[in-house]
Design a protein around this motif. Structure first.
Motif, short mmCIF file in Angstrom:
data_model
loop_
_atom_site.label_atom_id
_atom_site.label_comp_id
_atom_site.label_asym_id
_atom_site.label_seq_id
_atom_site.Cartn_x
_atom_site.Cartn_y
_atom_site.Cartn_z
N THR A 80 9.29 -7.32 5.82
CA THR A 80 7.88 -7.63 5.37
C THR A 80 7.17 -6.87 6.28
OG1 THR A 80 6.50 -9.57 4.88
CG2 THR A 80 7.91 -9.77 6.91
N LYS A 81 5.74 -6.88 6.11
CA LYS A 81 4.88 -5.88 6.81
C LYS A 81 5.00 -6.21 8.52
CE LYS A 81 0.21 -4.24 6.72
NZ LYS A 81 0.59 -2.71 6.81
N GLY A 82 5.24 -5.19 8.95
CA GLY A 82 5.38 -5.31 10.42
C GLY A 82 6.77 -6.00 10.89
N ILE A 83 7.87 -6.47 9.99
CA ILE A 83 8.90 -6.91 10.68
C ILE A 83 9.90 -6.24 10.13
CG2 ILE A 83 10.27 -9.15 10.40
CD1 ILE A 83 7.76 -10.78 10.29
N ASN A 84 10.86 -5.69 11.11
CA ASN A 84 12.07 -4.82 10.96
C ASN A 84 13.15 -5.40 11.28
OD1 ASN A 84 13.20 -1.72 10.76
ND2 ASN A 84 13.89 -2.51 12.69
#
Length: 318
Positions: free
Chosen positions: A10-14
């Motif tokens: 999800t955006k910004g979470i790798n």
């Protein structure tokens, strides 16, 4: 070591993960979730074996580990959020259903994966830690219960882990920490790890002991790297649980596990003792329990036995 990939769930979470695509369509993909102080590497024997048998193998580094998103805010370590992250990986890889395997803290997202998304799972395999249904827990009461039932506090070391200086002490004495976590003598957990105050004493007095023989020098270096990098993020798994971070999300969840479950217990695991999870069967209609003569690191201590047990069980349910 395995070749890793990265995916923004999800955006910004790798998330960093290892993925071996199945080469036999009749066999499922296995989702491996590790605990503390570990990484996907703790599943190395299972990944090597099952990938060769044609199974798919997906093993992420969970939050706080490796190159995966590792926030310092304990409030980000919610099981519901982690499950959404983990669902994104099979979506990304075009996998519809998986069998989820969890060990240690990996059991928390593993069981919640099945609670929130039973339709995406074929079954659940738990190592050393049994199923704990949604509940608001009082750590003091748990410590009192275990002291009265087992003669010592099974989770007394949580007090040290929850303290402000724990991460720094871990980082400064990584070898001593890993000695006790991977001790060749499992009974040290009853005397020097589990009871209140003993882990702090072990760490600050820089005590040492012999490590278990199943951990090679190469294994040890990989595990050591895990415990010396960003320890606070890893300790947040404990801290978030202590403050009941999941209660608001889970208080209205049906606690019944609606998929077949295999629970593999270690009879020499003196913290996650099998008797502590004796009541899990009331929430799991289809539960099989197998006990092995291991301490806490069952998949690493007896990989051949574990692989045979798991494969036999999968063949029954799929």
């Amino acid at each position: 070591m395995f070749e890793t990939q990265n995916y923004e769930v999800t955006k910004g979470i790798n998330y960093e993960y290892v993925y071996m695509k199945r080469n036999d369509d009749s066999k499922p993909t296995l989702l491996f979730l590790h605990g503390f102080p570990s990484s996907f590497y703790c599943w190395r024997h299972q990944i090597n074996y099952f990938s060769k048998q044609g199974y798919g193998c997906l093993a992420p580094n969970l939050m706080g580990y490796g190159k995966t998103y590792s926030p310092l805010d304990e409030h980000e370590y919610k099981a519901k959020s982690m499950v959404q992250h983990l669902i994104s990986l099979p979506d990304h890889l075009n996998l519809t259903k998986v069998i989820v395997l969890g060990h240690d803290w990996g059991v928390r997202p593993a069981t919640r994966f099945v609670l929130y998304h039973p339709e995406r799972t074929l079954g659940l395999i738990l190592f050393n830690v049994g199923y704990e249904p949604p509940a608001k827990r009082d750590v003091e009461k748990v410590l009192q219960f275990t002291r009265e039932t087992f003669g010592y506090e099974l989770f007394g070391y949580w007090e040290f882990i929850n303290s402000d200086d724990a991460a720094k002490i871990f980082e400064e004495n990584a070898d001593g920490a890993l000695d006790i976590w991977y001790s060749s003598d499992p009974t040290l957990w009853k005397t020097d790890l589990a009871p209140l105050g003993r882990l702090r004493e072990w760490m600050t007095k820089k005590k040492r002991t012999n490590r278990a023989s199943y951990l090679t020098d190469k294994d040890y270096e990989i595990v050591r790297q895990v415990i010396t990098e960003g320890v606070q993020s890893k300790l947040n798994w404990y801290k978030s649980f202590i403050v009941n971070i999941d209660w608001d999300d889970e208080k209205d969840l049906d606690p019944t596990i609606k998929r077949p479950v295999l629970y593999v217990a270690g009879t020499k695991d003196y913290i996650l003792v099998p008797q502590f999870f004796a009541n899990q069967k009331q929430h799991i209609p289809n539960l099989e329990t197998i006990e092995l003569n291991t301490s806490h690191w069952t998949m690493e201590e007896k990989p051949e036995d574990v692989n045979q047990i798991v494969e036999k069980w999968i063949e029954k349910i799929v």
